[in-house]
Design a protein around this motif. Structure first.
Motif, PDB file in Angstrom:
ATOM      1  N   VAL A 355      10.334  -7.720 -10.350  1.00 39.83           N
ATOM      2  CA  VAL A 355       9.213  -6.847 -10.000  1.00 39.83           C
ATOM      3  C   VAL A 355       9.510  -5.480 -10.600  1.00 39.83           C
ATOM      4  CG1 VAL A 355       7.949  -5.732  -8.140  1.00 39.83           C
ATOM      5  CG2 VAL A 355       8.704  -8.105  -7.885  1.00 39.83           C
ATOM      6  N   LEU A 358       8.460   0.654  -8.536  1.00 42.74           N
ATOM      7  CA  LEU A 358       7.302   1.289  -7.912  1.00 42.74           C
ATOM      8  C   LEU A 358       7.635   2.745  -7.627  1.00 42.74           C
ATOM      9  CD1 LEU A 358       6.416  -1.518  -5.355  1.00 42.74           C
ATOM     10  CD2 LEU A 358       4.989  -0.819  -7.287  1.00 42.74           C
ATOM     11  N   VAL A 369       1.129  -3.689  -7.718  1.00 47.43           N
ATOM     12  CA  VAL A 369       2.483  -4.224  -7.950  1.00 47.43           C
ATOM     13  C   VAL A 369       2.408  -5.075  -9.214  1.00 47.43           C
ATOM     14  CG1 VAL A 369       4.374  -5.595  -7.024  1.00 47.43           C
ATOM     15  CG2 VAL A 369       2.919  -4.254  -5.471  1.00 47.43           C
ATOM     16  N   ASP A 370       3.335  -4.876 -10.122  1.00 43.07           N
ATOM     17  CA  ASP A 370       3.368  -5.726 -11.326  1.00 43.07           C
ATOM     18  C   ASP A 370       4.780  -6.236 -11.557  1.00 43.07           C
ATOM     19  OD1 ASP A 370       4.687  -3.884 -13.490  1.00 43.07           O
ATOM     20  OD2 ASP A 370       3.152  -2.639 -12.496  1.00 43.07           O
ATOM     21  N   TRP A 371       4.881  -7.334 -12.309  1.00 44.99           N
ATOM     22  CA  TRP A 371       6.164  -8.017 -12.540  1.00 44.99           C
ATOM     23  C   TRP A 371       6.163  -8.623 -13.931  1.00 44.99           C
ATOM     24  CZ3 TRP A 371       2.533  -9.030  -8.847  1.00 44.99           C
ATOM     25  CH2 TRP A 371       1.725 -10.158  -9.038  1.00 44.99           C
ATOM     26  N   VAL A 387       7.943 -10.358  -0.137  1.00 42.90           N
ATOM     27  CA  VAL A 387       7.875  -8.999   0.386  1.00 42.90           C
ATOM     28  C   VAL A 387       8.566  -8.933   1.741  1.00 42.90           C
ATOM     29  CG1 VAL A 387       5.611  -9.394   1.450  1.00 42.90           C
ATOM     30  CG2 VAL A 387       6.349  -7.061   0.928  1.00 42.90           C
ATOM     31  N   SER A 405       0.274  -9.114 -12.178  1.00 39.65           N
ATOM     32  CA  SER A 405       0.031  -7.925 -11.356  1.00 39.65           C
ATOM     33  C   SER A 405      -0.991  -8.264 -10.287  1.00 39.65           C
ATOM     34  CB  SER A 405      -0.455  -6.744 -12.200  1.00 39.65           C
ATOM     35  OG  SER A 405      -1.719  -7.024 -12.764  1.00 39.65           O
ATOM     36  N   PHE A 418      10.192  -5.637  -2.482  1.00 46.07           N
ATOM     37  CA  PHE A 418       9.660  -6.790  -3.216  1.00 46.07           C
ATOM     38  C   PHE A 418      10.720  -7.394  -4.131  1.00 46.07           C
ATOM     39  CE2 PHE A 418       6.125  -3.963  -2.345  1.00 46.07           C
ATOM     40  CZ  PHE A 418       5.128  -4.810  -1.917  1.00 46.07           C
ATOM     41  N   ALA A 438      12.056  -3.746  -6.161  1.00 42.34           N
ATOM     42  CA  ALA A 438      11.168  -2.576  -6.085  1.00 42.34           C
ATOM     43  C   ALA A 438      10.874  -2.296  -4.618  1.00 42.34           C
ATOM     44  CB  ALA A 438       9.879  -2.825  -6.856  1.00 42.34           C
ATOM     45  N   SER A 439      10.646  -1.031  -4.297  1.00 40.58           N
ATOM     46  CA  SER A 439      10.332  -0.648  -2.919  1.00 40.58           C
ATOM     47  C   SER A 439       9.384   0.542  -2.932  1.00 40.58           C
ATOM     48  CB  SER A 439      11.605  -0.307  -2.142  1.00 40.58           C
ATOM     49  OG  SER A 439      12.311   0.754  -2.780  1.00 40.58           O
TER      50      SER A 439
END
Length: 503
Positions: A355, A358, A369-371, A387, A405, A418, A438-439
């Protein structure tokens, strides 16, 4: 005379005839193009008919009936008789033709030599008459054998491996894509199929042999036999079995027993299966060419057979290694038929995904949110995003998605972590993760209408909201009412707050 004349060339033959007695003679010349299918029978018949016609035309019947002696050709008669008996029995196959044809031709050539001897003698002598009678009988019997050879070609010819007529094949793991990607946590299953093709065969198969060389990328010690079948029968093999032999009683439906042998030669790395019809009375291969275990195929699929097996790749295979598979199938004494070559490409490496980072906080509870990810083999098939809310356990947010995303809707004041997992088209799955990738904190400021962050709510904030109405890019700080749309409702709410709170 037999000549190999290349395409476009010509051949001139001069024939000289010395008549044995006065009179008129009629001559004719036949030209036959010999192919693989008619060579054997045509060769014998041409030679035999030449000898036969010579004596039919030149020796009076009255001389042929005067004596019984077989004379000097007794041995040749006995040899012809043996050949005829063999032709009517077990060797009534192309193997017989190939092995015995030279002997037949030699016998006929012996007869040709005797014809010259006889013609040189006076017709009234005992030697000439005996030789004439013997030659007549000899050529007659040889001609019968040539006729049986012709009948063989017409009635008992089976498979010919030519192009799209090949009815045999091998089926392995389907795999993915043009490279047929597979992973290797479990045994690979293969099926070899064969058919007594109705377009090329008109008698049952008595023996079918399958030879299957195993690729160097597989572990031969893991070879295990699976079930097999033929003529709509299905037979189970005991589990965990690498060698198998039995006699099947299918005489009620097929009129024969069937001996089955299957296994693997560890030294040559070759798997094998042999199916042999057995005469219920003699315990031997049937002498009747119409007795067999695999009939000519029909709409009920009675002329089809198959075998299954499983095997595992070697433990040290790597992503990109290719596993090939093909088999050789032999019907009776016909030429081998090779199945098409199939292959699979190994993919043992799981994909890698993440991920993307962020921002520390979001003033809107709706945020993007994108990955992303990559795979060295078959390619990423789908993602799952997990999550955690406020330090709690991870739970699936999105499962089996192909996009990279999505907008997450949280709760004001909550902290979210995430991570992602991906699986590829070969079936490899990325391992679970213990740390977040990511958080983000969802927290609106005390003055949520201060969209430009200058500490005051004024006409400039109102203008900023107006500017962002109906833009393609969603910017959550201008979404005053948190409905994920920046429109006149946000302007109205912003204007109302500004009017009520401005002196």
């Amino acid at each position: 005379f037999f000549y190999n004349i290349p395409p476009g060339d010509t051949k001139t033959m001069n024939i000289f005839v010395m008549p044995g007695r006065p009179g008129e003679y009629d001559f004719s010349t036949g030209i036959v193009a010999l192919t693989d299918d008619n060579f054997d029978s045509t060769l014998v018949r041409c030679v035999v008919e030449g000898v036969q016609q010579e004596w039919l035309e030149m020796v009076p019947d009255s001389l042929l009936t005067r004596f019984d002696e077989r004379g000097i050709l007794r041995t040749e008669y006995d040899r012809i008789s043996r050949l005829e008996r063999m032709a009517k029995g077990l060797y009534y196959r192309r193997r017989f033709i190939r092995k015995k044809l030279p002997q037949v031709v030699k016998l006929v050539e012996t007869g040709i030599g005797m014809s010259g001897y006889s013609l040189d003698k006076p017709a009234s002598t005992l030697g000439a008459v005996t030789a004439a009678k013997d030659m007549m009988e000899f050529t007659y019997r040889a001609s019968r054998l040539a006729g049986e050879i012709t009948e063989f070609h017409d009635r008992y010819r089976r498979y010919v491996a030519t192009g799209s007529w090949d009815p045999n094949d091998i089926i392995g793991p389907a795999g993915f894509g043009d490279e047929r990607w597979i992973n290797v946590p479990q045994p690979l299953t293969y099926q070899i199929r064969f058919e007594n093709d109705p377009n090329l065969a008109n008698a049952p198969a008595q023996e079918v042999r399958i030879r299957h060389p195993l690729d160097t990328t597989v572990d031969v010690t893991t070879f295990r036999l699976g079930n097999f079948g033929f003529s709509n029968f299905n037979f189970e093999v005991p589990e965990d079995c690498a060698f198998y032999a039995t006699r099947l009683d299918v005489s009620d439906s097929l009129g024969v027993y069937v001996d089955v042998q299957a296994g693997i030669d560890l030294q040559t790395r070759e798997a094998y299966w042999t199916f042999t019809a057995v005469d219920t009375a003699t315990g031997e291969l049937p002498t009747d060419p119409y007795a067999g275990f695999l009939p000519v195929n029909d709409a009920a699929h009675r002329g089809e057979g198959f075998v299954f097996y499983t095997i595992q790749p070697k433990p040290d295979v790597q992503t990109g290694d290719v596993i090939h598979a093909n088999a050789e199938i032999i019907f009776d004494v016909n030429d081998p038929i090779n199945t098409p070559d199939i292959f699979n490409t190994v993919d043992i490496d799981p994909p890698v995904s993440r991920v993307n980072p962020l921002p520390p906080a979001s003033i809107s509870r709706h945020f993007l949110v994108d990955w992303s990810g990559e795979d060295t083999g078959a390619g990423i098939r789908e993602y799952s995003i997990f999550v955690s809310e406020n330090g709690g356990p991870y739970r699936p947010w999105l499962s089996g998605v192909t996009q990279t995303s999505a907008v997450f809707s949280g709760t004001n004041g909550s902290f979210y972590r995430f991570y992602s997992r991906a699986d590829d088209y070969a079936g490899n799955i990325e391992p679970p993760k213990s740390l977040p990738e990511a958080s983000i904190l969802v927290a609106r400021p005390n003055f949520p209408y201060d969209v430009n962050g200058d500490g005051t709510v004024d006409v400039i904030d109102l203008q900023d909201v107006l500017i962002h109405i109906n833009r393609d890019e969603y910017e959550p700080q201008y979404d005053i009412n948190d409905d994920q749309v920046i429109d006149l409702k946000d302007v109205q709410e912003m204007g109302l707050f500004w009017h009520q709170n401005t002196p």
